[in-house]
Design an enzyme around this catalytic site. Structure first.
Site, PDB file in Angstrom:
ATOM      1  N   ASP A 247      44.311  45.002  33.953  1.00  0.00           N
ATOM      2  CA  ASP A 247      45.666  45.542  34.140  1.00  0.00           C
ATOM      3  C   ASP A 247      46.424  45.638  32.836  1.00  0.00           C
ATOM      4  O   ASP A 247      47.420  46.354  32.738  1.00  0.00           O
ATOM      5  CB  ASP A 247      46.447  44.671  35.123  1.00  0.00           C
ATOM      6  CG  ASP A 247      45.976  44.926  36.536  1.00  0.00           C
ATOM      7  OD1 ASP A 247      44.876  44.478  36.877  1.00  0.00           O
ATOM      8  OD2 ASP A 247      46.695  45.620  37.273  1.00  0.00           O
ATOM      9  N   ASN A 257      43.403  40.437  34.257  1.00  0.00           N
ATOM     10  CA  ASN A 257      42.911  41.084  35.474  1.00  0.00           C
ATOM     11  C   ASN A 257      43.172  40.160  36.653  1.00  0.00           C
ATOM     12  O   ASN A 257      43.720  39.062  36.500  1.00  0.00           O
ATOM     13  CB  ASN A 257      41.417  41.412  35.315  1.00  0.00           C
ATOM     14  CG  ASN A 257      40.906  42.324  36.414  1.00  0.00           C
ATOM     15  OD1 ASN A 257      41.526  43.348  36.714  1.00  0.00           O
ATOM     16  ND2 ASN A 257      39.812  41.953  37.051  1.00  0.00           N
TER      17      ASN A 257
HETATM   18  O1  MRU Z   1      46.794  43.611  42.571  1.00  0.00           O
HETATM   19  P1  MRU Z   1      45.941  44.832  42.405  1.00  0.00           P
HETATM   20  O2  MRU Z   1      45.092  45.121  43.585  1.00  0.00           O
HETATM   21  O3  MRU Z   1      46.757  46.022  41.955  1.00  0.00           O
HETATM   22  O4  MRU Z   1      44.979  44.450  41.202  1.00  0.00           O
HETATM   23  C1  MRU Z   1      44.048  45.379  40.734  1.00  0.00           C
HETATM   24  C2  MRU Z   1      43.155  44.819  39.709  1.00  0.00           C
HETATM   25  O5  MRU Z   1      43.229  43.673  39.352  1.00  0.00           O
HETATM   26  C3  MRU Z   1      42.194  45.763  39.063  1.00  0.00           C
HETATM   27  O6  MRU Z   1      41.053  45.077  38.649  1.00  0.00           O
HETATM   28  C4  MRU Z   1      42.882  46.403  37.853  1.00  0.00           C
HETATM   29  O7  MRU Z   1      44.045  47.070  38.237  1.00  0.00           O
HETATM   30  C5  MRU Z   1      42.016  47.312  37.105  1.00  0.00           C
HETATM   31  S1  MRU Z   1      41.756  48.745  38.096  1.00  0.00           S
HETATM   32  C6  MRU Z   1      41.077  49.974  37.483  1.00  0.00           C
END
Ligand code: MRU
Length: 366
Positions: A247, A257
């Site tokens: 992220d 992440n």
């Molecule tokens: O809380 P989320 O579901 O939005 O978290 C998503 C993640 O942690 C993904 O691994 C991250 O956004 C990378 S996605 C390409």
């Protein structure tokens, strides 16, 4: 990607040319439904409640959210209010701020009557670019998987190439393809005998619900495991590579992440399993070097820890309590894996060492 023979993206401009369609991810894998965003409030609500989620996708949703705001009121004041509202929805994924700034900076320079159309075009460009970046990540990751698979001892060549992933970094988290899952899809399509260990990813179970859903639809062999199983699998030679998304990636290559990623990286290091992180450029935060102390970590509701959601025998989505009445929960949504535990960063421009020099080697001008 295809669902029941139809090609889908996760977000699109509706045929009226002014509202935005999304897949509602809160009901997957049990119900496939779409939702229409008509106002900036709708976009902010969709991001906050995780109707849309995943770093690249919330960025694109934010960009379209500004378009929706400008359609209602193209003034400077309304633009700033919408920017602040959308930017506050989820704090960790830097793609959101990146996409909002990109649209805001573009439209600010324009007369008010041109702003909504310009925001629409820019949001569409961000979405298209995301698809291109994810496809390129898939190609670079595929080359790594092929190399690792061929380097295995002869006796193991008959085995599937086992990849472990955490959370959902697939096409549902992006506009199409995904980041960490793109190399998996490309490998499967290229004929590599691949099998994916899918971490369930408590508390919201994006692995068990979304990654497993995506892989089923693409026919990729996979097995869902509880989050705590990864270390055991690695100790027993059952994981050839780990690949996850991020992220926010710092200038020095720390990666933030989904919570639990760090523990997988530690187990991978202890067992000499390569640990790769897949990311588009929009995920890099050049302003931060130390991820552990510099990245804001989203704290979500304790109800996500104390309760779990699923389908009851009557086919109704329901939530049940896991913990004793009164036991508090704590729910940090992300953690940081230091660069030293990352084998490589797979970007749309190629593979970089997880370091400032590595990233600058690919992004000299950013
Ligand atoms: O809380 P989320 O579901 O939005 O978290 C998503 C993640 O942690 C993904 O691994 C991250 O956004 C990378 S996605 C390409």
């Amino acid at each position: 990607m295809n669902i029941d023979g139809k090609a889908w993206r996760t977000i699109w401009l509706e045929s009226d040319g002014c509202s935005v369609g999304v897949i509602d991810q809160t009901l997957l894998p049990h119900r496939f439904t779409t939702s229409t965003l008509r106002t900036c409030n709708d976009a902010a609500h969709a991001i906050r409640t995780m109707v849309v989620r995943g770093a690249p996708l919330i960025g694109v949703t934010g960009a379209y959210g500004l378009m929706l705001a400008l359609q209602a009121d193209p003034s400077d004041a309304a633009l700033q209010t919408a920017f602040d509202q959308l930017n506050a929805t989820r704090p960790t994924a830097v793609n959101l701020r990146w996409a909002l700034e990109r649209v805001r900076d573009l439209v600010m320079a324009l007369p008010e009557e041109q702003r909504a159309e310009a925001a629409k075009a820019e949001a569409a460009r961000i979405a298209d670019e995301d698809v291109g970046m994810c496809a390129a990540i898939g190609d670079h990751g595929l080359a790594i998987f092929q190399r690792l698979a061929e380097a295995r001892p002869q006796a193991r060549q008959v085995e599937p190439f086992h990849v472990l992933t955490h959370c959902n970094a697939g096409w549902l988290a992006t506009v199409d393809w995904g980041t960490a899952l793109a190399p998996i899809y490309k490998a499967h399509r290229a004929g590599l005998n691949i099998h994916v260990w899918v971490d369930e990813t408590r508390p919201r179970n994006q692995g068990a619900s979304l990654t497993a859903y995506e892989l089923s639809r693409e026919g990729v062999p996979h097995t869902v495991v509880v989050d705590n199983a990864g270390g055991h699998l690695m100790q027993h030679g059952q994981v050839d590579a780990v690949i996850v998304g991020t992220d926010r990636t710092t200038r020095r290559g720390d990666v933030c992440n989904k919570i639990g990623t760090y523990l997988k990286a530690l187990a991978a290091r202890d067992n000499q399993v390569p640990f790769y992180v897949a990311l588009p450029a929009s995920t890099i935060d050049w302003a931060i070097d130390d991820g552990v102390n510099g990245i804001p970590i989203e704290a979500r509701s304790e109800a996500e820890v104390t309760h779990i959601q699923g389908l009851d025998p009557a086919g109704v989505m329901t939530s049940v309590q896991l913990t004793p009445n009164g036991s508090p929960g704590f729910n940090p949504a992300f953690d940081v894996t230091p660069a030293r535990l990352v084998t490589g960063l797979i970007t749309e421009r190629g593979v970089a060492e997880a370091s400032e020099a590595g990233l600058r080697g690919l992004y000299a001008d950013d």
